[in-house]
Design a protein around this motif. Structure first.
Motif, short mmCIF file in Angstrom:
data_model
loop_
_atom_site.label_atom_id
_atom_site.label_comp_id
_atom_site.label_asym_id
_atom_site.label_seq_id
_atom_site.Cartn_x
_atom_site.Cartn_y
_atom_site.Cartn_z
N VAL A 28 0.85 -1.18 0.00
CA VAL A 28 0.00 0.00 0.00
C VAL A 28 0.89 1.24 0.00
O VAL A 28 2.03 1.20 0.47
CB VAL A 28 -0.94 0.02 1.23
CG1 VAL A 28 -1.92 -1.14 1.17
CG2 VAL A 28 -0.15 -0.01 2.53
N PRO A 29 0.37 2.37 -0.52
CA PRO A 29 1.16 3.60 -0.51
C PRO A 29 1.39 4.09 0.92
O PRO A 29 0.52 3.98 1.78
CB PRO A 29 0.29 4.60 -1.27
CG PRO A 29 -0.68 3.77 -2.04
CD PRO A 29 -0.88 2.52 -1.24
N ARG A 30 2.59 4.61 1.16
CA ARG A 30 2.90 5.21 2.47
C ARG A 30 2.01 6.44 2.64
O ARG A 30 1.77 7.18 1.69
CB ARG A 30 4.37 5.59 2.52
CG ARG A 30 4.81 6.08 3.89
CD ARG A 30 6.29 6.27 3.99
NE ARG A 30 6.95 4.97 4.14
CZ ARG A 30 8.27 4.80 4.13
NH1 ARG A 30 9.06 5.86 3.98
NH2 ARG A 30 8.79 3.61 4.28
N GLU A 31 1.56 6.66 3.86
CA GLU A 31 0.59 7.72 4.13
C GLU A 31 1.02 9.09 3.61
O GLU A 31 0.24 9.80 2.98
CB GLU A 31 0.34 7.81 5.63
CG GLU A 31 -0.71 8.82 6.00
CD GLU A 31 -1.00 8.84 7.48
OE1 GLU A 31 -1.55 9.86 7.94
OE2 GLU A 31 -0.70 7.86 8.19
N HIS A 32 2.25 9.50 3.85
CA HIS A 32 2.69 10.84 3.47
C HIS A 32 3.50 10.88 2.18
O HIS A 32 3.96 11.94 1.78
CB HIS A 32 3.49 11.47 4.60
CG HIS A 32 2.70 11.60 5.86
ND1 HIS A 32 1.64 12.47 5.98
CD2 HIS A 32 2.77 10.96 7.04
CE1 HIS A 32 1.11 12.36 7.19
NE2 HIS A 32 1.78 11.44 7.86
N ASN A 33 3.68 9.72 1.53
CA ASN A 33 4.41 9.68 0.27
C ASN A 33 3.94 8.48 -0.54
O ASN A 33 4.43 7.37 -0.36
CB ASN A 33 5.92 9.60 0.52
CG ASN A 33 6.71 9.72 -0.77
OD1 ASN A 33 6.18 9.56 -1.86
ND2 ASN A 33 7.98 10.00 -0.65
N LYS A 40 1.30 -4.07 3.85
CA LYS A 40 0.11 -3.69 4.61
C LYS A 40 0.31 -3.86 6.11
O LYS A 40 -0.16 -3.05 6.90
CB LYS A 40 -1.09 -4.51 4.17
CG LYS A 40 -1.59 -4.16 2.80
CD LYS A 40 -2.76 -5.04 2.40
CE LYS A 40 -3.16 -4.74 0.98
NZ LYS A 40 -4.22 -5.60 0.49
N ASP A 41 1.02 -4.91 6.50
CA ASP A 41 1.21 -5.18 7.93
C ASP A 41 2.43 -4.45 8.51
O ASP A 41 2.72 -4.56 9.70
CB ASP A 41 1.33 -6.67 8.20
CG ASP A 41 2.57 -7.31 7.58
OD1 ASP A 41 3.42 -6.60 7.00
OD2 ASP A 41 2.67 -8.55 7.68
N GLY A 42 3.15 -3.71 7.67
CA GLY A 42 4.30 -2.95 8.14
C GLY A 42 5.57 -3.76 8.30
O GLY A 42 6.60 -3.21 8.68
#
Length: 111
Positions: A28-33, A40-42
């Motif tokens: 998934v896209p990184r929140e700020h970039n 997804k699970d980091g």
């Protein structure tokens, strides 16, 4: 010890590449970039898509002190410093491996 944080991939079309790699890896896209994709699970390395940078690895260090220690350790096992034009607020050090491949050691506490 550093960890593999991000694989930076040179692409011609960031949007197209982001759509493909997100679907291919389930990232998934990184929140700020949105040009950095992450699991997804980091858990696991991110994938940064860049039209201007060449492919390389970003190794993550938790602090400036760890970054410096790891740079010195990596040099002791065969890495070489690379002459690089750093921005004033650089949080990374550019090195080359024994084959000349560039990689960065990033201080993740920097910003």
């Amino acid at each position: 010890m550093v960890t593999l944080g991000t694989v930076v991939m040179h692409v011609a079309d960031t949007g197209r590449a982001a759509r493909f790699w997100a679907q291919a890896l389930g990232y998934v896209p990184r929140e700020h970039n949105p040009l950095i994709l992450e699991p997804k699970d980091g858990n696991g390395p991110g994938l940064a898509l860049d039209e201007s940078d060449r492919m390389h690895l970003d190794l993550y260090a938790d602090s400036a002190q760890e970054q410096q220690a790891e740079v010195e350790r990596l040099i002791s096992v065969g890495a070489q410093r690379v002459d690089w034009a750093y921005p004033d607020d650089a949080d990374f050090v550019v090195l080359a491996d024994t084959e000349g491949n560039l990689f960065c050691v990033v201080d993740t506490s920097h910003g």
